[in-house]
Design a protein around this motif. Sequence first.
Motif, PDB file in Angstrom:
ATOM      1  N   GLY A 107      22.043   3.741   9.852  1.00  0.00           N
ATOM      2  CA  GLY A 107      22.575   4.436  11.067  1.00  0.00           C
ATOM      3  C   GLY A 107      23.142   3.408  12.117  1.00  0.00           C
ATOM      4  O   GLY A 107      23.488   3.857  13.219  1.00  0.00           O
ATOM      5  N   ASN A 108      23.412   2.199  11.565  1.00  0.00           N
ATOM      6  CA  ASN A 108      23.650   1.130  12.370  1.00  0.00           C
ATOM      7  C   ASN A 108      25.377   1.517  12.494  1.00  0.00           C
ATOM      8  O   ASN A 108      26.025   1.414  11.437  1.00  0.00           O
ATOM      9  CB  ASN A 108      23.603  -0.276  11.920  1.00  0.00           C
ATOM     10  N   HIS A 109      26.026   1.239  13.758  1.00  0.00           N
ATOM     11  CA  HIS A 109      27.328   1.249  13.827  1.00  0.00           C
ATOM     12  C   HIS A 109      28.064   0.204  13.855  1.00  0.00           C
ATOM     13  O   HIS A 109      27.434  -1.032  14.486  1.00  0.00           O
ATOM     14  CB  HIS A 109      27.729   2.172  15.238  1.00  0.00           C
ATOM     15  N   PHE A 110      29.114   0.080  13.292  1.00  0.00           N
ATOM     16  CA  PHE A 110      30.027  -1.269  13.352  1.00  0.00           C
ATOM     17  C   PHE A 110      31.429  -0.948  12.791  1.00  0.00           C
ATOM     18  O   PHE A 110      31.695   0.348  12.841  1.00  0.00           O
ATOM     19  CB  PHE A 110      29.650  -2.296  12.178  1.00  0.00           C
ATOM     20  N   GLN A 111      32.215  -1.836  13.066  1.00  0.00           N
ATOM     21  CA  GLN A 111      33.788  -1.601  12.874  1.00  0.00           C
ATOM     22  C   GLN A 111      34.325  -2.504  11.757  1.00  0.00           C
ATOM     23  O   GLN A 111      33.854  -3.624  11.445  1.00  0.00           O
ATOM     24  CB  GLN A 111      34.484  -1.826  14.184  1.00  0.00           C
ATOM     25  N   GLY A 112      35.373  -1.889  10.911  1.00  0.00           N
ATOM     26  CA  GLY A 112      36.063  -2.688  10.050  1.00  0.00           C
ATOM     27  C   GLY A 112      37.513  -2.579  10.410  1.00  0.00           C
ATOM     28  O   GLY A 112      38.007  -1.558  10.676  1.00  0.00           O
ATOM     29  N   GLN A 113      38.189  -3.734   9.865  1.00  0.00           N
ATOM     30  CA  GLN A 113      39.757  -3.447   9.929  1.00  0.00           C
ATOM     31  C   GLN A 113      40.293  -3.502   8.651  1.00  0.00           C
ATOM     32  O   GLN A 113      39.888  -4.133   7.854  1.00  0.00           O
ATOM     33  CB  GLN A 113      40.411  -4.666  10.773  1.00  0.00           C
ATOM     34  N   VAL A 114      41.341  -2.525   8.414  1.00  0.00           N
ATOM     35  CA  VAL A 114      41.941  -1.983   7.319  1.00  0.00           C
ATOM     36  C   VAL A 114      42.789  -3.261   6.900  1.00  0.00           C
ATOM     37  O   VAL A 114      43.811  -3.459   7.783  1.00  0.00           O
ATOM     38  CB  VAL A 114      42.680  -0.508   7.254  1.00  0.00           C
ATOM     39  N   VAL A 115      42.622  -3.818   5.825  1.00  0.00           N
ATOM     40  CA  VAL A 115      43.738  -5.005   5.355  1.00  0.00           C
ATOM     41  C   VAL A 115      44.480  -4.578   4.336  1.00  0.00           C
ATOM     42  O   VAL A 115      45.451  -4.987   3.957  1.00  0.00           O
ATOM     43  CB  VAL A 115      42.838  -6.110   4.885  1.00  0.00           C
ATOM     44  N   SER A 116      44.237  -3.399   3.358  1.00  0.00           N
ATOM     45  CA  SER A 116      45.079  -2.883   2.725  1.00  0.00           C
ATOM     46  C   SER A 116      44.592  -1.384   2.118  1.00  0.00           C
ATOM     47  O   SER A 116      43.608  -1.365   2.004  1.00  0.00           O
ATOM     48  CB  SER A 116      45.261  -3.835   1.351  1.00  0.00           C
ATOM     49  N   VAL A 117      45.421  -0.768   1.344  1.00  0.00           N
ATOM     50  CA  VAL A 117      45.191   0.505   0.879  1.00  0.00           C
ATOM     51  C   VAL A 117      45.646   0.397  -0.444  1.00  0.00           C
ATOM     52  O   VAL A 117      46.617   0.338  -0.967  1.00  0.00           O
ATOM     53  CB  VAL A 117      46.093   1.681   1.646  1.00  0.00           C
ATOM     54  N   ALA A 118      44.650   0.488  -1.345  1.00  0.00           N
ATOM     55  CA  ALA A 118      44.929   0.520  -2.851  1.00  0.00           C
ATOM     56  C   ALA A 118      45.175   2.061  -3.331  1.00  0.00           C
ATOM     57  O   ALA A 118      44.755   3.055  -2.676  1.00  0.00           O
ATOM     58  CB  ALA A 118      43.967  -0.260  -3.509  1.00  0.00           C
ATOM     59  N   GLU A 119      45.259   2.327  -4.847  1.00  0.00           N
ATOM     60  CA  GLU A 119      45.115   3.528  -5.245  1.00  0.00           C
ATOM     61  C   GLU A 119      43.969   4.356  -5.096  1.00  0.00           C
ATOM     62  O   GLU A 119      43.510   5.349  -5.049  1.00  0.00           O
ATOM     63  CB  GLU A 119      45.730   3.492  -6.835  1.00  0.00           C
TER      64      GLU A 119
END
Length: 166
Positions: A107-119
């Motif tokens: 239940g811990n909240h955090f953030q991530g930054q999208v670095v790429s989108v693969a198939e």
Amino acid sequence: MKIEPQHVVSLTYDLYTNQEDGTEALVESATEEQPLTFLYGAGQMLPRFEEHLSTLSTGDNYDFSISAEDGYGLYDQEAIANLPIDMFSGNDMPEIGSILPLQDNQGNHFQGQVVSVAEDAVIVDLNHPMAGQELHFKGTILNVRPATPEELSHGHAHGADGHHGH
């Protein structure tokens, strides 16, 4: 008034980080009109940030640096996650560079930054945006006051004057 635990501190700051060419760049500021106000010693700020402020009083200027290790940590090459593409079905695909609000199994909240989108996956960097960077702060202590009983019970400042609701 001198900064002490259970006091509310309002301050200005300019935060600089080093660029690849060795120069410093301003990345964030708090002004007299919109100061940073926090409950000193409540664990809301970086510990080293509070340590550097510990001897200061209202009206004092400061100028100090915090190492990456004592700031947001070193950049961790292993803190990259592959999120299954089906997590995003029914939603728009996130754009590269966008910040995703995430939650772990506890239940811990955090953030991530999208670095790429693969198939089959969205690749997200879970490092803090300032991980691996030395932080250079310059500013002025605008006000120091004892926290109100309500602020102490809530564990955070209610603004420079102690009366901001939430």
